[in-house]
Scaffold this motif. Structure first.
Motif, short mmCIF file in Angstrom:
data_model
loop_
_atom_site.label_atom_id
_atom_site.label_comp_id
_atom_site.label_asym_id
_atom_site.label_seq_id
_atom_site.Cartn_x
_atom_site.Cartn_y
_atom_site.Cartn_z
N THR A 44 -117.86 -59.78 -16.86
CA THR A 44 -116.55 -60.16 -16.35
C THR A 44 -115.61 -58.96 -16.25
O THR A 44 -114.81 -58.86 -15.33
CB THR A 44 -115.94 -61.23 -17.26
OG1 THR A 44 -116.82 -62.33 -17.33
CG2 THR A 44 -114.60 -61.70 -16.72
N GLN A 45 -115.74 -58.01 -17.18
CA GLN A 45 -114.80 -56.89 -17.18
C GLN A 45 -114.98 -55.98 -15.96
O GLN A 45 -114.09 -55.19 -15.64
CB GLN A 45 -114.93 -56.06 -18.47
CG GLN A 45 -116.31 -55.44 -18.68
CD GLN A 45 -117.20 -56.32 -19.53
OE1 GLN A 45 -117.04 -57.54 -19.52
NE2 GLN A 45 -118.11 -55.71 -20.27
N SER A 50 -109.43 -62.14 -8.83
CA SER A 50 -109.58 -63.47 -9.40
C SER A 50 -108.99 -64.52 -8.46
O SER A 50 -107.99 -64.28 -7.78
CB SER A 50 -108.87 -63.55 -10.75
OG SER A 50 -108.98 -64.84 -11.30
N LYS A 59 -114.07 -64.83 -10.56
CA LYS A 59 -113.88 -63.45 -10.14
C LYS A 59 -115.06 -63.00 -9.28
O LYS A 59 -116.20 -63.43 -9.49
CB LYS A 59 -113.73 -62.52 -11.35
CG LYS A 59 -112.41 -62.71 -12.09
CD LYS A 59 -112.14 -61.57 -13.05
CE LYS A 59 -110.74 -61.67 -13.63
NZ LYS A 59 -110.40 -60.48 -14.46
N PRO A 86 -114.61 -65.83 -16.21
CA PRO A 86 -114.04 -65.29 -17.45
C PRO A 86 -114.04 -66.29 -18.61
O PRO A 86 -114.24 -65.91 -19.76
CB PRO A 86 -112.61 -64.92 -17.04
CG PRO A 86 -112.71 -64.64 -15.58
CD PRO A 86 -113.72 -65.62 -15.06
N THR A 92 -121.81 -67.09 -16.38
CA THR A 92 -121.93 -65.78 -15.75
C THR A 92 -123.30 -65.17 -16.04
O THR A 92 -123.99 -64.66 -15.16
CB THR A 92 -120.84 -64.83 -16.26
OG1 THR A 92 -119.55 -65.39 -15.96
CG2 THR A 92 -120.95 -63.45 -15.63
#
Length: 276
Positions: A44-45, A50, A59, A86, A92
């Motif tokens: 996610t980072q 978004s 995202k 997120p 994810t």
């Protein structure tokens, strides 16, 4: 941009490995463990902008790579257009894992990879010039507790007449934190009624199929009706996806049929039928 296809004929033996629907995804989820890895390919980072899909934050993930050290138009390449969640890191992670799994044209020949990053490492070692793999994940719909995800891969191999597509739906139950299997969504003992509703939609689709109308008997022998457990719960109905070549020639792509919820009252569990 897709690679130019070779004039050589396409071999059905190189089709994408058929997935066993949601049951497979449940097994893959178990394999992922209870917490997301810090080394997954779609963290996610590293995600981009978004946006909200219903009440779910999504995202975008996008990257393109060519084989390291290779220059020119013939270099093997990989493209990813995916999504991250997120607030749902396990989803994810699962998307990354299933996309990598979907590259197996033959389970015996699959490389030792579990993520897209690991797939890329394997691909650079084995790919021929102009080989390419495209990965795409998107939110099909969000309905109640369900986040329906559409995963798609397209593989191009040297000597093949055209790409090998594969599509897999995941129906993620947010409350339970797991993938919903088809038979879990159907009332016990009502699967035959579900199949009948699917067949009714199929017959309507077949009536508008020019290839089937041209020679019904041959078409029925070559592409008989079959049930697919590759489904997505959407606000418009239960969308059922078929592999290329399963119920239609390659020119039809991967056929998609939608069963309206009105036809599934008393068949689908009430909690999976959206309120009007």
């Amino acid at each position: 941009m897709m690679p130019t296809s070779s004039p050589l004929s396409f071999s059905p033996a190189r089709r994408a490995l058929p997935l066993a629907g949601a049951a497979l995804c449940l097994a893959l989820l178990a394999a992922c463990g209870t917490t997301p890895s810090e080394t997954i390919s779609l963290p996610t980072q590293q995600a981009g902008a978004s946006q909200m899909k219903g009440d779910v934050e999504v995202k975008s993930i996008s990257w393109k790579r060519s084989k390291p050290g290779c220059k020119g138009d013939d270099c093997p390449r990989i493209e990813v257009d995916s999504v991250a969640f997120p607030a749902i890191p396990r989803l994810t992670q699962l998307i990354d894992h299933v996309l990598a799994y979907m590259t197996g044209t033959d389970q015996r020949l699959r490389g030792p990879y579990e993520t897209l990053e690991e797939y890329a490492t394997w691909f650079w070692k084995t790919a021929q010039p102009r080989d390419a793999t495209f990965f795409k994940a998107s939110v099909k719909d969000t309905v109640g507790d369900i986040v329906a995800i559409e995963l798609h891969t397209q593989q191009y191999f040297a000597g093949a007449a055209h790409g090998i597509p594969a599509t897999q739906f995941l129906n993620w139950q947010r409350t339970a934190g797991r993938v919903l299997a088809l038979d879990e969504a159907i009332i016990a003992g009502r699967h035959d009624q579900y199949t009948a509703a699917l067949r009714k939609v199929y017959n309507k689709w077949l009536a508008s199929n020019d290839d089937a109308k041209r020679d019904p008997a041959t078409y029925a022998r070559t592409f008989p009706f079959s049930e697919s457990d590759n489904f997505a719960l959407t606000r418009d109905g239960v969308v059922v996806k078929y592999d290329a070549y399963s119920i239609a020639p390659y020119s039809h792509g991967e056929p998609e049929l939608t069963i309206p919820y009105d036809a599934l009252v008393g068949v689908l569990k009430p909690e999976f039928i959206p309120k009007k």
